[in-house]
Design an enzyme around this catalytic site. Structure first.
Site, PDB file in Angstrom:
ATOM      1  N   SER A 134       0.846  -1.188   0.000  1.00 35.38           N
ATOM      2  CA  SER A 134       0.000   0.000   0.000  1.00 35.38           C
ATOM      3  C   SER A 134       0.880   1.236   0.000  1.00 35.38           C
ATOM      4  O   SER A 134       2.038   1.195   0.434  1.00 35.38           O
ATOM      5  CB  SER A 134      -0.885   0.009   1.251  1.00 35.38           C
ATOM      6  OG  SER A 134      -1.512   1.266   1.437  1.00 35.38           O
ATOM      7  N   TYR A 147      -1.920  -0.787  10.552  1.00 31.62           N
ATOM      8  CA  TYR A 147      -1.982  -1.210   9.145  1.00 31.62           C
ATOM      9  C   TYR A 147      -0.742  -0.755   8.383  1.00 31.62           C
ATOM     10  O   TYR A 147      -0.118  -1.531   7.648  1.00 31.62           O
ATOM     11  CB  TYR A 147      -3.245  -0.626   8.510  1.00 31.62           C
ATOM     12  CG  TYR A 147      -3.408  -0.924   7.040  1.00 31.62           C
ATOM     13  CD1 TYR A 147      -3.850  -2.172   6.608  1.00 31.62           C
ATOM     14  CD2 TYR A 147      -3.130   0.054   6.083  1.00 31.62           C
ATOM     15  CE1 TYR A 147      -4.006  -2.441   5.253  1.00 31.62           C
ATOM     16  CE2 TYR A 147      -3.287  -0.206   4.728  1.00 31.62           C
ATOM     17  CZ  TYR A 147      -3.725  -1.445   4.318  1.00 31.62           C
ATOM     18  OH  TYR A 147      -3.875  -1.715   2.980  1.00 31.62           O
TER      19      TYR A 147
END
Length: 242
Positions: A134, A147
């Site tokens: 990501s 995350y």
């Protein structure tokens, strides 16, 4: 660009319905690959309806021993996509032990990659792996401390794997998308004002669609990217350039 995976066997982790893993399985199957789809999601069984070339494996992605037993009998794999992830929105100071442990336990890409790589080496075949990371591995976003930590871990592990597995003709790369319009992505964009401001920070004024990410995954898995290893494709609508 048409890509052909005929005669190859793929393993894809993480199949939330209508998400990146789900669509990657379908795209690989449509391109001729036989696909092992690994997930703890109950919707996984519906993937088997895509055809006889899709083999669902339902397993707890947070349990090392269970995963080892489940994948130990899968057999040889030519291409691997590590997609399993969970995004639990909590501010850094309020992040609980449970949220932290869950965020990292589902990121068993180390174990999955190790099992698959040993299989590739023992069969003497070249291979290709893609880790779905990501842009959050490179920039900070609110409430995503845990995350982002897992994605940062994935980014450096991609490079370490590429270095050590390269002599065995195994390539390892990553895709680093911005917010993707999946169920997980919609959760991160639940505040309309935050979503509007975040989109405006993207030079292309858009988020990523699942298809955008899947196309990059297939390219990195394919021979079209044969010299590429230890790299990442940023499917981020120009966010990092801003």
């Amino acid at each position: 660009m048409l890509l052909n995976f005929s005669g190859l066997r793929a393993l894809v982790t993480g199949q939330g319905k209508m998400g990146i893993g789900w669509d990657t399985v379908k795209a690989l199957h449509a391109s001729g690959a036989r696909v092992v789809a690994v997930s703890s999601n109950a919707d996984l069984v519906s993937l088997s309806k895509e055809g006889p070339g899709v083999e669902p494996v339902c397993v707890d992605l947070g349990d090392w021993e269970v995963m080892e037993r489940a994948l130990g009998s899968v057999g040889p794999v030519d291409v691997l996509v590590n997609n399993a992830a969970v995004a639990l929105l909590q501010p850094f100071l309020q992040t609980t032990k449970e949220a932290f442990d869950r965020s990292f336990s589902v990121k068993l890409l180390f174990q999955v990659s190790q099992i698959v790589a040993w299989g590739m080496i023992s069969h003497g075949v070249p291979g290709s792996s893609v880790n779905v990371s990501s842009m959050a591995a490179h920039v900070t976003l609110p409430n995503l401390a845990a995350y982002s930590s897992t994605k940062g871990e994935m980014t450096i592990l991609t490079k370490a794997m590429a270095m050590e597995l390269g002599p065995h003709k195994i390539r390892v790369n990553s895709v680093n998308p911005t917010v993707v319009l999946t169920a997980m992505g919609q959760q991160a964009l639940s505040d309309p004002e935050f979503a509007r401001k975040l989109k405006e920070r993207h030079p292309l004024r858009q988020f990523a669609e699942v298809e955008d990410v899947v196309n990059s995954i297939l390219f990195l898995l394919s021979d079209r990217s044969a010299p590429t290893s230890g790299s990442g494709i940023f499917v981020d609508a120009g966010y990092l350039a801003s």
